[in-house]
Design a protein around this motif. Structure first.
Motif, PDB file in Angstrom:
ATOM      1  N   UNK A 153      19.902 -25.450  41.896  1.00 24.26           N
ATOM      2  CA  UNK A 153      20.237 -24.841  40.609  1.00 24.26           C
ATOM      3  C   UNK A 153      19.445 -23.551  40.388  1.00 24.26           C
ATOM      4  N   UNK A 154      19.578 -22.572  41.279  1.00 21.96           N
ATOM      5  CA  UNK A 154      18.758 -21.350  41.182  1.00 21.96           C
ATOM      6  C   UNK A 154      19.165 -20.472  39.999  1.00 21.96           C
ATOM      7  N   UNK A 155      18.193 -19.781  39.460  1.00 21.45           N
ATOM      8  CA  UNK A 155      18.453 -18.804  38.387  1.00 21.45           C
ATOM      9  C   UNK A 155      19.258 -17.632  38.950  1.00 21.45           C
ATOM     10  N   UNK A 156      18.861 -17.180  40.123  1.00 21.35           N
ATOM     11  CA  UNK A 156      19.575 -16.084  40.797  1.00 21.35           C
ATOM     12  C   UNK A 156      20.232 -16.619  42.052  1.00 21.35           C
ATOM     13  N   UNK A 173      16.439 -18.668  27.408  1.00 17.83           N
ATOM     14  CA  UNK A 173      16.573 -17.738  28.532  1.00 17.83           C
ATOM     15  C   UNK A 173      16.524 -16.321  27.975  1.00 17.83           C
ATOM     16  N   UNK A 191      23.293 -14.470  36.517  1.00 20.00           N
ATOM     17  CA  UNK A 191      22.251 -15.506  36.557  1.00 20.00           C
ATOM     18  C   UNK A 191      22.855 -16.841  36.152  1.00 20.00           C
ATOM     19  N   UNK A 192      22.145 -17.899  36.464  1.00 24.37           N
ATOM     20  CA  UNK A 192      22.646 -19.233  36.132  1.00 24.37           C
ATOM     21  C   UNK A 192      21.691 -19.927  35.165  1.00 24.37           C
ATOM     22  N   UNK A 217      13.499 -13.364  34.448  1.00 26.30           N
ATOM     23  CA  UNK A 217      13.510 -14.344  33.367  1.00 26.30           C
ATOM     24  C   UNK A 217      12.224 -14.173  32.592  1.00 26.30           C
ATOM     25  N   UNK A 252      13.164 -15.359  40.492  1.00 22.45           N
ATOM     26  CA  UNK A 252      13.332 -15.196  39.048  1.00 22.45           C
ATOM     27  C   UNK A 252      13.404 -13.752  38.593  1.00 22.45           C
ATOM     28  N   UNK A 258      20.419 -23.597  33.838  1.00 19.31           N
ATOM     29  CA  UNK A 258      20.369 -24.997  34.253  1.00 19.31           C
ATOM     30  C   UNK A 258      19.842 -25.903  33.144  1.00 19.31           C
TER      31      UNK A 258
END
Lengths: 289, 289, 289, 289
Positions: free
Chosen positions: C253-256, D272, D263-264, D287, C281, D266
Motif C-alpha cells: 500500500x505505498x504512498x507513491x 494527508x 499518490x495513494x 507527505x 514519501x 491507505x
C-alpha cells in the motif's frame, strides 16, 4: 628517499637485488618482505604483487612480524618526526598532526602511551585516509580491542598504507582502487540552468579547528573544473562546503548568502557527489552519484 | 522606571496630567509630545494614538524637534550607559552593544563621532530590530545621507522605537504590528512523518562572534512547542539553525549529522518559516509560510 | 529514393553532375540549388556547404523561389501521401500525421486550405522538430503573419529541414547541431544511492491522444543505458515520464507508486535532463544538466 | 428514512422505545441491537455507546448474528438497489458502484456469487472508506480467508459502518474519529512566498476510469480555503492532484505547465498533507503534516 616510479613489467624482469631496492621501503624498515616477494615473480597485476607482499608479511615468524609492526613510527610524537621515513613524513604533513597544540599533543601522547602499554607496539593507521579527529576516534575504539584483534587490525592498516605506496610507484595493469572523489554541481532551479560563477570553499571541520582545503568557482556547467578532491583517498571526517549564492543571485539583503553544507565521509575510496539545487529562497542537497 | 501597562479606554478618560504621566516616557525626555496628544483624545485605536504622537512631534518647532532628537543617548557609549532611560537600557542589553570588545568599541566611537560631527545629533536606530552587525551597516549607509534625509530617517526610527514602547504599555484595539516570528518544522521524508526529538539550536551569526539564542527539541508534529522567536521584532541579521539529525536517525558514521541552515532576516515584523525536509542522505529547506 | 551517405571530401571532388545527383533531393524538387552550390566548391565544413545552398535559394529569382516553396507537399493531406518524396514520407511517419482521425483530418484540411488561400503556397514546417499538437499551434500562429513574414518563416523552416537532410547524408567536419537529448537519472535519497531497476515509460502527451515513445529500466547508476531520446531533434511538445517507484521500494500500500513527471520541450536541439530524487514519501524533479 | 440528529444526553433519557426508534437503523435491519444497548444507559461518550452496541451484536446467539450479517445488501447488485436501506443507498452513491459498466457489473456479480458460495453471507465492507478499485482488491483478498477469519472481518467492517452512522446522528462528547483530511499548500520557491491563484484539480484514479472530485484555487497563503477533503473518511485508493503552474508563472512555452502529483491513501481517518514547492523549472512534493 622516495623511490622513482617504475612499471610492473620492469619489476618482473629486474635482478632480485634491484627489485628489493625498488620496493624495499614499501614495507617500513622491512626489505625482507620485498626479498620474499621477488621469488614469486612474474606478477600479472599490481594487486597480485601487493597481495604477495602481504602474504610474505603474514607468514613471517611471529618475532619478525612483531619486530616489523613495532618498528613503525609513533603517531603524534613531535620529537620523533626526524626519524620518520620519507613516506610517513609526507603522509602526516597533510593531516596537521605536526600542528598539534599543547593540549592535543598531550592527549596524543597519553593515547600513544596507553596504546603501547597495552599492545607493546605503536598505533598504526593509514593516516592518508584520516583526519586528526577520525584518528582520535580510532585510538579510542581500538584501545578496547584485545591483543589478537588489534594485531590483525594493525596488519589491515599496513595493507592500506602499503597499497597506497605501491600504487604510487608502480605503473601497470590491475592497480587496486586507492583513491576517492569529492565533487559538486550547482543548479539554479529558479532559472532551470547550471549556476555559473558560484564561489565554493571546502573546509575540514575538526573538533578543535577548521581547515580550508580548497577554493573553486563553478563553470558554465555548474561544476568545478576539477573534482574538489581526487587522486588520493578521501580522509574519513567531517567537511563543509560553502556556496556563495548571495553574490550569484545579486539581490540586496538576500535570504540566502553563504550556504553551508556539512557532511561526513566514511569511505575513503568512494565517490561522494554533493550537489546543490538552489533558488534565492530554497535549496536541496543530497548524496548523488 | 517602566510604566505599568494600561488600556486605551483608561488612557482616553484619564485627566491630562495622568495621561502624560502614563505616556510621557514613550518619546525620550519629551513629555510635551504626550501633552499635545492628550488634547486629541479619544483615540479609537492604539495605532491612531501613536500616529497622533508622531504628528505632534513632526509639527513641533524646529528647535524643539532638534533638541528632542539631540536628546537621545549615544549608541555604543559605555560611559554613558548610566544615563540611558529604562527603555533604552533594556533595548541595548539584548543586542550585546554592552559587550563590545576594545576594537569594536573604538569603531563605534569613531562612527558615533563622525555621525555627530556631520549631523549634530546622535545616531538613532530602533536597536530591537537590529543585530550588532546590521547596526554597523546602518551607520555606514546613513553617514552618506544628506542632513535633510538623515533627519527624516532619524524620525522614522523614532517612530519604530516609540511604536514598540507604546504597544508594550497600552492594551486595546488596533495595535500596530510590532512583532515578527521565526519558526521551523522538521519532516522525515524517508519515513513520511514529522521528525520528533530533533535537537535544534539557533545562533546569531555576527561578523566577529556567534551567539546562541535558543535551544529547542521538535515535538510529535516536528515543530518546536513555541516559535523560535515571537512576541518581539526579529533582528535584522544573519542566523543559523542547526538540526542534529544524526542522533535522530541513529546510524553509525552518518553522512549528515549536524545540519546547519544559514539565512538572513531583513523584515523584522514578518513571519519567517524555515522548515527542513530531511532523510539520512538529503535535505531541502526553503522560506515557507 | 534515399541518397546514400557520402563524405564532404568526396562531394568536394565529384564532377558537378554527380554532386547534383548526390544532393539534388535535399531541397525538394529543386536540383538547381545543388547546381549553384556545385560552383562554390570546395567547402570546408558541412555547415558552410549548407549555408551556400541556402544562399543559392535565397538569391534565386522570385518566381523560381516561389515555385520552389509552392512545390512542397501539403501537410496532413492523405490523398497526397503517394506524391511525397522519400524524405517527407519518413518524416511524417514518426509524428502520426498519417494517423489523423476524421475530425483532425478535417481540421488540418481546413487549416491547409486557409493557409493556401492566404499565402498561395503550402504550409511548410520541419515536422521532425514537432509533435502533432505543436504543428497545430504553428498553423494557428503563422496564419496571423503577413505575406513577407510568412515567406521568411517558410524559408527558415526549409533551412531546418534541409540541414537535417544534409547532415544525414554527408559525413565531414563542422556538422551543424541537429539533434537534442532527453535523459533522466533516479536517485533513492532515502538510501543515498542510485535507484537501480526502476521501470520508466516516456509518453508523448497530445491534446487528443497519448503515445508511448519508450520504455526503459534504470541501471546500477540510476540512469538508462542509452538516453531516452538522442540522435534526432526533440519534438516540440509535452511529455510524461512515469517512474514505477512502488515496485522498487516494495512496500505494501505505498504512498507513491507510479510517479508521473509532465514537462514540455521547446528547444529541439537542446539537452533536457529530467532527474528524480525519490523516497517512499517524497520526490523532487528539475531541469538538470 | 434518515433519522434526525440528536444528542447523547437526549438518548440517555429517552424511553427505551424512542431510543430504539432513534438508533434502530444504525445496525442494518437489527433493532434488537439498539434494544439491548438501551438497557446499559446512561453512556458517557458516543464511543462508549457504539462499543456497547457492538458488544450486544458480538454476544448475540450465533443464529441471530448470522441472520444479521446475512441480512446486509449485496454490493454491486443493481437489481437490488431499491431494497437498500437509506444509509446503504447514500453510501454507495458516492463511490460510483451504481455506474458500473457491463464488464465491471459482470465481475462484481461473479465475485459476489463466489463470496456468497464460500461464506453464505454477502460481502460487507464500509464503502465510504473505499473506492471502486480498493473494493475489488478487498474482494479478492478476503475470498482467500477462512470462514472464521472472514466472519470476524465482516463484523469489523460492520463496526466501521455503524460507527460512521452513529457519529452522523448523535452529537455529544467522545465521538470516535471517523473522518480524514486531505490538504495541500503551494509555495513558489523561486519567489519565497505562497503561490496564490494556482488552479488545482483532484481526481480519483481508478483502474478503468478517472473521476473529478474537486476543483480549487490557492489563496494568498498558498492553501485552498477549505481542505480538499474533510468531514468524511478518505477513500482508500489512488488520487491525482493537478497544479496548473504554467498559468501562474505566465511564461511562454513553459517547461512545467500542469503538474500531476499521484499518490495513494491507505488510512481513511488520517491527515494527508501533500504540498508542492515549485519554481518554473523544478518541484518537490512530500507527505507533510
Amino acid at each position: 628517499m622516495i623511490t622513482m616510479p617504475t612499471t610492473l613489467d620492469a619489476l618482473n624482469s629486474l635482478p632480485p637485488a634491484s627489485f628489493v631496492a625498488a620496493l624495499g621501503e614499501v614495507f617500513e624498515h622491512a626489505p625482507w618482505v620485498a626479498e620474499m616477494a621477488a621469488t614469486g615473480r612474474p606478477y600479472s597485476t599490481v594487486a597480485v604483487l601487493h597481495e604477495a607482499m602481504m602474504q610474505a608479511m603474514r607468514k613471517a615468524p611471529p618475532e619478525r612480524q612483531h619486530a616489523f609492526i613495532a618498528g613503525h613510527p609513533e603517531l603524534g610524537s613531535r620529537v620523533k618526526r626526524a626519524e620518520l621515513t620519507d613516506h610517513s613524513n609526507a603522509e602526516q604533513g597533510g593531516l596537521g598532526l605536526d600542528q598539534l597544540n599543547a593540549e592535543e599533543f598531550a592527549r596524543f601522547s597519553r593515547l600513544n602511551a596507553a596504546y603501547r602499554e597495552k599492545f607493546a607496539f605503536p598505533f598504526i593507521v593509514c593516516v592518508r585516509r584520516h583526519t586528526r579527529d577520525s584518528i582520535l576516534t580510532q585510538y579510542q575504539r581500538r584501545l578496547d580491542n584485545d591483543a589478537a584483534t588489534e594485531r590483525a587490525r594493525a596488519i589491515e592498516e599496513i595493507g592500506l598504507i602499503t597499497r597506497l605506496r605501491l600504487v604510487a610507484i608502480v605503473d601497470g595493469p590491475g592497480k587496486p582502487e586507492t583513491t576517492g572523489r569529492l565533487s559538486t554541481h550547482v543548479l539554479d532551479t529558479s532559472a532551470g540552468r547550471p549556476a555559473k560563477g558560484i564561489k565554493i570553499e571546502l573546509h575540514e571541520i575538526g573538533a578543535s579547528a577548521r581547515g580550508l582545503l580548497r577554493e573553486a568557482v563553478t563553470n558554465a556547467d555548474g561544476r568545478t573544473d576539477t573534482p574538489l578532491i581526487a587522486g588520493e583517498p578521501l580522509r574519513i571526517g567531517t567537511y563543509e562546503l560553502t556556496f556563495h549564492v548571495g553574490a550569484y543571485f545579486g539581490r540586496e539583503a538576500p535570504f540566502l548568502n553563504a550556504v553551508p553544507i556539512r557532511f561526513s565521509i566514511a569511505e575513503p575510496e568512494e565517490h561522494y557527489h554533493v550537489p546543490l539545487l538552489v533558488t534565492p529562497w530554497s535549496y536541496t542537497t543530497y548524496r548523488g552519484s
